[in-house]
Motif scaffolding. Structure first.
Motif, mmCIF file in Angstrom:
data_model
loop_
_atom_site.group_PDB
_atom_site.id
_atom_site.type_symbol
_atom_site.label_atom_id
_atom_site.label_comp_id
_atom_site.label_asym_id
_atom_site.label_seq_id
_atom_site.Cartn_x
_atom_site.Cartn_y
_atom_site.Cartn_z
ATOM 1 N N PHE A 276 0.850 -1.189 0.000
ATOM 2 C CA PHE A 276 0.000 0.000 0.000
ATOM 3 C C PHE A 276 0.886 1.239 0.000
ATOM 4 O O PHE A 276 1.896 1.290 0.694
ATOM 5 C CB PHE A 276 -0.977 0.018 1.188
ATOM 6 C CG PHE A 276 -0.330 0.076 2.551
ATOM 7 C CD1 PHE A 276 -0.100 1.283 3.186
ATOM 8 C CD2 PHE A 276 0.025 -1.091 3.213
ATOM 9 C CE1 PHE A 276 0.471 1.343 4.444
ATOM 10 C CE2 PHE A 276 0.609 -1.049 4.474
ATOM 11 C CZ PHE A 276 0.837 0.174 5.086
ATOM 12 N N ASN A 277 0.518 2.205 -0.830
ATOM 13 C CA ASN A 277 1.318 3.428 -0.981
ATOM 14 C C ASN A 277 2.807 3.095 -1.148
ATOM 15 O O ASN A 277 3.668 3.646 -0.466
ATOM 16 C CB ASN A 277 1.113 4.372 0.197
ATOM 17 C CG ASN A 277 -0.172 5.164 0.066
ATOM 18 O OD1 ASN A 277 -0.825 5.122 -0.983
ATOM 19 N ND2 ASN A 277 -0.547 5.871 1.113
ATOM 20 N N ALA A 278 3.090 2.190 -2.062
ATOM 21 C CA ALA A 278 4.446 1.673 -2.224
ATOM 22 C C ALA A 278 5.454 2.745 -2.615
ATOM 23 O O ALA A 278 6.654 2.618 -2.332
ATOM 24 C CB ALA A 278 4.458 0.546 -3.254
ATOM 25 N N GLN A 279 5.005 3.807 -3.268
ATOM 26 C CA GLN A 279 5.934 4.828 -3.746
ATOM 27 C C GLN A 279 6.181 5.931 -2.727
ATOM 28 O O GLN A 279 6.963 6.848 -2.986
ATOM 29 C CB GLN A 279 5.391 5.444 -5.046
ATOM 30 C CG GLN A 279 5.035 4.423 -6.117
ATOM 31 C CD GLN A 279 6.163 3.468 -6.423
ATOM 32 O OE1 GLN A 279 7.314 3.886 -6.536
ATOM 33 N NE2 GLN A 279 5.846 2.181 -6.555
ATOM 34 N N ASP A 280 5.522 5.881 -1.581
ATOM 35 C CA ASP A 280 5.646 6.934 -0.565
ATOM 36 C C ASP A 280 6.920 6.706 0.244
ATOM 37 O O ASP A 280 6.946 5.904 1.182
ATOM 38 C CB ASP A 280 4.410 6.918 0.345
ATOM 39 C CG ASP A 280 4.353 8.110 1.291
ATOM 40 O OD1 ASP A 280 5.415 8.678 1.602
ATOM 41 O OD2 ASP A 280 3.239 8.466 1.721
ATOM 42 N N GLN A 281 7.991 7.410 -0.103
ATOM 43 C CA GLN A 281 9.275 7.224 0.556
ATOM 44 C C GLN A 281 9.249 7.689 2.003
ATOM 45 O O GLN A 281 9.927 7.126 2.872
ATOM 46 C CB GLN A 281 10.368 7.962 -0.220
ATOM 47 C CG GLN A 281 10.645 7.387 -1.594
ATOM 48 C CD GLN A 281 11.060 5.921 -1.526
ATOM 49 O OE1 GLN A 281 11.907 5.535 -0.727
ATOM 50 N NE2 GLN A 281 10.443 5.096 -2.363
ATOM 51 N N ALA A 282 8.476 8.746 2.282
ATOM 52 C CA ALA A 282 8.368 9.221 3.664
ATOM 53 C C ALA A 282 7.723 8.162 4.548
ATOM 54 O O ALA A 282 8.138 7.947 5.696
ATOM 55 C CB ALA A 282 7.571 10.526 3.706
ATOM 56 N N LEU A 283 6.712 7.477 4.005
ATOM 57 C CA LEU A 283 6.073 6.403 4.754
ATOM 58 C C LEU A 283 7.044 5.252 4.975
ATOM 59 O O LEU A 283 7.089 4.660 6.063
ATOM 60 C CB LEU A 283 4.829 5.928 4.010
ATOM 61 C CG LEU A 283 4.047 4.776 4.656
ATOM 62 C CD1 LEU A 283 3.571 5.152 6.053
ATOM 63 C CD2 LEU A 283 2.861 4.371 3.773
#
Length: 344
Positions: A276-283
């Motif tokens: 989930f939200n694989a591209q969210d580097q901050a996450l």
């Protein structure tokens, strides 16, 4: 103590970026480096000239250069050259089968003739752009089997990680253990509970409400010799739990590659793969930081446990139903050790 005719994670690619890496794996002193075609090589960490560790040298044009007298070693363990010396007759040092795959460097510390890359455990998420991975490495001063015990019985989360992933419902929900071939599985499903802080953050990371009841799952899978992959997550309650639509859940796989160094020390490659939200580097960084704190709490306990066991050598330990996964994992390891002994 530990099987050798099998694949272990020996390093991550960034650890050999432009330099050699010395690491002891299953009691074998190995140096990893990149050869002239950028492929990974693994040879005995021993210079045939004067016995210096080759890992203290450097890599020059794909050759491993000893940092003591400049002996140059090839990927095949044979001496290539040495300044002003005739070294063509030097004996080769041992080489180890090595494969770079799924973002890890795998090494086979046993009989090279038995090394089949097809035996490396398949990691489907590593080749899927819908998934992302973040993790790290810890050196732990304990028997690798204690780490496996720890990961196959997550009851300890209530007590060791009360501010992140622990909650009383873990204690109140007995796990079930089963075997699937040579894979030991322990699973626990909790329904209609409130999410703990770590999973509240996970729900927010998938743009979901974090203050409503959820169904939570923990599915621990042991794959020999020492890999534990754990499907974990939460879904808004009443929508199927583990099988719920990805739009209403936050789910991940905890990655645990446990590589023995010696009989009482371990290299622990840890991380989490999520879809989930694989591209969210901050996450990803948030998850990595949170996991690092959780696992550091495990390490202190495991190292003190190791010391206590050494002080009380031979003292019998007790096993309960919550220990079923670890018990099955140890049986599988013992079977591997017995098979290697018989073959030898």
């Amino acid at each position: 103590m530990f099987p050798k005719n099998t694949w272990y994670v020996g390093a991550t690619p960034n650890e050999i970026d432009g330099k050699p890496l010395g690491r002891k794996i299953c009691g074998e002193s190995i140096v990893f480096f990149r050869g002239p075609d950028n492929t990974v090589a693994a040879v005995e960490d021993f210079c045939p000239h004067r016995g210096a560790p080759l890992s203290l040298g450097k890599v020059d044009n794909g050759k491993l250069v000893c940092g003591y007298h400049g002996l140059e070693m090839g990927c095949d363990g044979k001496t290539v050259a040495m300044p002003c010396q005739r070294v063509g007759g030097f004996p080769a040092v041992r080489t180890y089968p090595v494969v770079e795959r799924y973002g890890f460097i795998w090494v086979w510390p046993g009989d090279a003739k038995e090394a089949d890359p097809a035996k490396i455990h398949h990691l489907a998420w590593a080749d899927d752009p819908a998934w992302s991975y973040c993790g790290g490495l810890y050196h732990v001063k304990c028997d690798y089997r204690l780490m496996i015990d720890n990961l196959m019985d997550l009851t300890h989360e209530t007590y060791l990680h009360p501010t992140s992933i622990g909650q009383k419902e873990i204690d109140e929900t007995p796990p079930k253990t089963r075997l699937d071939g040579n894979c030991a599985i322990t699973e626990r499903y909790m329904e209609g509970i409130m999410p703990p802080p770590f999973w509240q953050a996970g729900l927010r990371g998938n743009h979901l409400a974090d203050d409503v009841p959820v169904d939570r799952w923990q599915i621990c899978r042991f794959y020999p010799p020492s890999h534990v992959l754990i499907d974990v997550g939460v879904a808004h309650a009443g929508h199927g739990g583990f099988h719920a639509d990805p739009k209403i859940k936050a789910s991940s796989t905890v990655i645990d590659f446990i590589t023995p160094e010696t009989e009482s020390s371990t290299w622990y490659f840890w991380g989490m793969a999520r879809n989930f939200n694989a591209q969210d580097q901050a996450l990803s960084e948030q998850i990595r930081s949170s996991l690092s704190k959780v696992f550091s709490e495990d390490l202190q306990m495991l190292e003190m446990q190791q010391q206590n066991l050494e002080r009380n050598e031979g003292r019998k330990l007790l096993s309960l139903n919550i220990d079923g996964g670890g018990v099955q994992a140890r049986r599988i390891i013992d079977q591997m050790l017995a098979a290697e002994k018989a073959a030898a």
